[in-house]
Design a protein around this motif. Structure first.
Motif, mmCIF file in Angstrom:
data_model
loop_
_atom_site.group_PDB
_atom_site.id
_atom_site.type_symbol
_atom_site.label_atom_id
_atom_site.label_comp_id
_atom_site.label_asym_id
_atom_site.label_seq_id
_atom_site.Cartn_x
_atom_site.Cartn_y
_atom_site.Cartn_z
ATOM 1 N N MET A 161 27.497 19.967 -65.919
ATOM 2 C CA MET A 161 26.574 19.230 -66.801
ATOM 3 C C MET A 161 27.288 18.024 -67.378
ATOM 4 S SD MET A 161 25.036 20.501 -70.458
ATOM 5 C CE MET A 161 24.582 19.275 -71.667
ATOM 6 N N ALA A 162 26.621 16.877 -67.367
ATOM 7 C CA ALA A 162 27.129 15.683 -68.039
ATOM 8 C C ALA A 162 26.198 15.348 -69.188
ATOM 9 C CB ALA A 162 27.203 14.518 -67.058
ATOM 10 N N ALA A 163 26.758 14.899 -70.275
ATOM 11 C CA ALA A 163 25.941 14.569 -71.434
ATOM 12 C C ALA A 163 25.076 13.356 -71.129
ATOM 13 C CB ALA A 163 26.841 14.280 -72.632
ATOM 14 N N THR A 164 23.860 13.353 -71.661
ATOM 15 C CA THR A 164 22.983 12.207 -71.495
ATOM 16 C C THR A 164 23.388 11.109 -72.455
ATOM 17 O OG1 THR A 164 21.425 12.995 -73.144
ATOM 18 C CG2 THR A 164 21.103 13.788 -70.897
ATOM 19 N N THR A 165 22.850 9.925 -72.234
ATOM 20 C CA THR A 165 23.140 8.808 -73.130
ATOM 21 C C THR A 165 22.692 9.136 -74.553
ATOM 22 O OG1 THR A 165 22.869 7.257 -71.316
ATOM 23 C CG2 THR A 165 22.748 6.356 -73.522
ATOM 24 N N THR A 166 21.541 9.813 -74.672
ATOM 25 C CA THR A 166 21.057 10.189 -76.001
ATOM 26 C C THR A 166 22.053 11.105 -76.688
ATOM 27 O OG1 THR A 166 18.770 10.005 -75.257
ATOM 28 C CG2 THR A 166 19.183 11.280 -77.261
ATOM 29 N N THR A 218 29.223 27.872 -79.393
ATOM 30 C CA THR A 218 27.985 27.153 -79.070
ATOM 31 C C THR A 218 26.882 27.435 -80.077
ATOM 32 O OG1 THR A 218 27.387 28.942 -77.523
ATOM 33 C CG2 THR A 218 28.442 26.982 -76.594
ATOM 34 N N GLY A 219 27.015 28.507 -80.839
ATOM 35 C CA GLY A 219 26.023 28.782 -81.863
ATOM 36 C C GLY A 219 26.270 28.055 -83.161
ATOM 37 N N SER A 220 27.406 27.329 -83.247
ATOM 38 C CA SER A 220 27.792 26.748 -84.535
ATOM 39 C C SER A 220 28.048 25.244 -84.493
ATOM 40 C CB SER A 220 29.067 27.435 -85.055
ATOM 41 O OG SER A 220 28.889 28.825 -85.161
ATOM 42 N N ALA A 226 30.243 27.862 -68.140
ATOM 43 C CA ALA A 226 29.596 26.593 -68.483
ATOM 44 C C ALA A 226 28.120 26.613 -68.114
ATOM 45 C CB ALA A 226 30.301 25.440 -67.775
ATOM 46 N N ASP A 227 27.796 27.181 -66.960
ATOM 47 C CA ASP A 227 26.395 27.276 -66.543
ATOM 48 C C ASP A 227 25.602 28.158 -67.505
ATOM 49 O OD1 ASP A 227 26.857 25.674 -64.356
ATOM 50 O OD2 ASP A 227 27.090 27.346 -62.947
ATOM 51 N N ARG A 228 26.194 29.256 -67.938
ATOM 52 C CA ARG A 228 25.464 30.194 -68.797
ATOM 53 C C ARG A 228 25.208 29.634 -70.185
ATOM 54 N NH1 ARG A 228 28.442 34.009 -65.702
ATOM 55 N NH2 ARG A 228 30.210 34.127 -67.131
ATOM 56 N N TYR A 229 26.115 28.779 -70.668
ATOM 57 C CA TYR A 229 25.990 28.281 -72.039
ATOM 58 C C TYR A 229 25.693 26.777 -72.091
ATOM 59 C CZ TYR A 229 27.690 32.868 -73.263
ATOM 60 O OH TYR A 229 27.821 34.231 -73.403
ATOM 61 N N ASP A 230 25.363 26.205 -70.939
ATOM 62 C CA ASP A 230 24.965 24.797 -70.864
ATOM 63 C C ASP A 230 26.034 23.877 -71.445
ATOM 64 O OD1 ASP A 230 23.186 22.856 -70.012
ATOM 65 O OD2 ASP A 230 22.120 22.773 -71.923
ATOM 66 N N CYS A 231 27.291 24.105 -71.026
ATOM 67 C CA CYS A 231 28.424 23.307 -71.498
ATOM 68 C C CYS A 231 28.833 22.284 -70.441
ATOM 69 C CB CYS A 231 29.639 24.195 -71.765
ATOM 70 S SG CYS A 231 29.417 25.417 -73.061
ATOM 71 N N PRO A 232 29.133 21.058 -70.837
ATOM 72 C CA PRO A 232 29.758 20.133 -69.894
ATOM 73 C C PRO A 232 31.140 20.638 -69.502
ATOM 74 C CG PRO A 232 29.763 19.200 -72.099
ATOM 75 C CD PRO A 232 28.957 20.464 -72.175
ATOM 76 N N VAL A 233 31.544 20.346 -68.282
ATOM 77 C CA VAL A 233 32.816 20.842 -67.754
ATOM 78 C C VAL A 233 33.748 19.676 -67.442
ATOM 79 C CG1 VAL A 233 33.949 22.173 -65.939
ATOM 80 C CG2 VAL A 233 31.674 22.831 -66.730
ATOM 81 N N LEU A 234 34.931 19.714 -68.014
ATOM 82 C CA LEU A 234 36.000 18.797 -67.639
ATOM 83 C C LEU A 234 36.736 19.465 -66.479
ATOM 84 C CD1 LEU A 234 37.835 16.373 -67.946
ATOM 85 C CD2 LEU A 234 38.944 17.508 -69.891
ATOM 86 N N ASP A 235 36.386 19.076 -65.269
ATOM 87 C CA ASP A 235 36.888 19.734 -64.061
ATOM 88 C C ASP A 235 38.201 19.083 -63.632
ATOM 89 O OD1 ASP A 235 37.362 21.005 -61.703
ATOM 90 O OD2 ASP A 235 35.443 20.507 -60.769
ATOM 91 N N LEU A 236 39.297 19.679 -64.063
ATOM 92 C CA LEU A 236 40.615 19.137 -63.732
ATOM 93 C C LEU A 236 41.042 19.512 -62.323
ATOM 94 C CD1 LEU A 236 42.363 19.894 -67.129
ATOM 95 C CD2 LEU A 236 41.355 17.734 -66.368
ATOM 96 N N TRP A 237 40.473 20.580 -61.794
ATOM 97 C CA TRP A 237 40.824 20.996 -60.434
ATOM 98 C C TRP A 237 40.480 19.895 -59.425
ATOM 99 C CZ3 TRP A 237 43.146 25.612 -58.914
ATOM 100 C CH2 TRP A 237 43.217 25.846 -57.530
ATOM 101 N N SER A 238 39.370 19.205 -59.639
ATOM 102 C CA SER A 238 38.922 18.173 -58.696
ATOM 103 C C SER A 238 39.521 16.802 -58.967
ATOM 104 C CB SER A 238 37.392 18.072 -58.733
ATOM 105 O OG SER A 238 36.953 17.570 -59.982
ATOM 106 N N LEU A 239 40.294 16.664 -60.056
ATOM 107 C CA LEU A 239 40.900 15.369 -60.384
ATOM 108 C C LEU A 239 42.170 15.205 -59.560
ATOM 109 C CD1 LEU A 239 40.683 12.841 -62.180
ATOM 110 C CD2 LEU A 239 41.996 14.068 -63.917
ATOM 111 N N ARG A 240 42.035 14.613 -58.389
ATOM 112 C CA ARG A 240 43.139 14.572 -57.427
ATOM 113 C C ARG A 240 44.318 13.749 -57.913
ATOM 114 N NH1 ARG A 240 39.586 12.411 -52.576
ATOM 115 N NH2 ARG A 240 38.796 11.285 -54.390
ATOM 116 N N SER A 241 44.071 12.757 -58.751
ATOM 117 C CA SER A 241 45.154 11.873 -59.162
ATOM 118 C C SER A 241 46.228 12.604 -59.957
ATOM 119 C CB SER A 241 44.609 10.704 -59.985
ATOM 120 O OG SER A 241 44.006 11.153 -61.176
#
Length: 261
Positions: free
Chosen positions: A1-6, A116-118, A154-169
């Protein structure tokens, strides 16, 4: 999930919780206090707001295990009730011999549910792909298992994910500090840029852009580096483990309250 502009426009406060990665070890700042990716992300977020209209806290402390972070930092983050919390924890648990990534993930999920509840938005973070990190290469399977759990949480709680595994650099050795356990300033910068992208910011540089070419390293160079690393980092780390000490003993959060940037 990525945050929207709003969503992005509503982020007027941010609290970072975690261990040495989020504290910023490996990225020294003025006065000796570490900067790190979370501090750099805070600056990028503050730039989206009017001057003095953004507040930031960094509660992370090096060496903390997941249960310590949950006990010490999560309640503080809930009390601060910021618009955004970044939650990266479990890495120090995973590198311990005999640790079970499935059980660590269960405790991590309970903390995410509590947060996420707070608070407004909770960004959670996968582990790095450690295949190119000499100290951590043998833990790649455990890190991958834990990271898969993080994505599911992240899917269960609708959290954006900072996916470091895919950050090849950050698989390049120049992204890592000389201790081979923490990111270098450039590594922290690339993580901050990726985190900003996840939140919907336009960033000035692609965090995954290739590194400049580097001269080949011979076996003599590698041997010299290994000897120096063992003397300066491995031996002290073993000593702390034998004495039951942590690098975070007597270290306090560098920014315990939400303060303007």
């Amino acid at each position: 999930m990525a945050a929207t502009t709003t969503t992005l426009k509503t982020i007027g406060s941010y609290a970072a919780i975690g261990d040495s990665f989020t504290e910023g070890v490996g990225d020294p700042g003025p006065g000796g206090s570490p900067l790190g990716w979370a501090d750099r992300l805070a600056v990028l977020l503050a730039d989206q707001r009017d001057e003095h209209d953004f507040r930031y806290a960094n509660l992370a402390v090096r060496g903390r295990l997941l249960d310590q972070i949950v006990a010490e930092q999560v309640p503080r983050a809930k009390a601060l009730a910021p618009d955004l919390v970044t939650f990266c924890a479990g890495g120090n648990d995973i590198i311990r011999p005999g640790s079970d990534p499935d059980r660590v993930a269960e405790r991590f999920e309970a903390a995410v549910a509590d947060l996420t509840g707070s608070v407004g938005l909770v960004m959670i973070t996968t582990g790095f792909d450690t295949r190119g990190v000499p100290v951590l290469r043998h833990l790649r399977g455990k890190v991958a298992t834990y990271s898969a759990h993080v994505r599911s949480i992240a899917d269960r709680y609708d959290c954006p994910v900072l996916d470091l595994w895919s950050l090849r650099s950050v698989q390049d050795r120049r992204a890592w500090d000389t201790d081979r356990l923490h990111l270098s300033p450039e590594g922290h910068t690339r993580v901050a840029l990726r985190a900003a992208q996840v939140l919907g910011l336009r960033v000035p540089t692609d965090p995954d852009q290739p590194w400049p070419p580097m001269r080949p390293r011979g076996s003599v160079d590698a041997t010299r580096d290994n000897i120096q690393w063992a003397r300066e980092h491995l031996v002290p780390w073993i000593g702390r483990r034998l004495r039951g000490e942590s690098s975070g003993d007597h270290v306090a959060a560098k920014r315990p309250d939400l303060m303007p940037l």
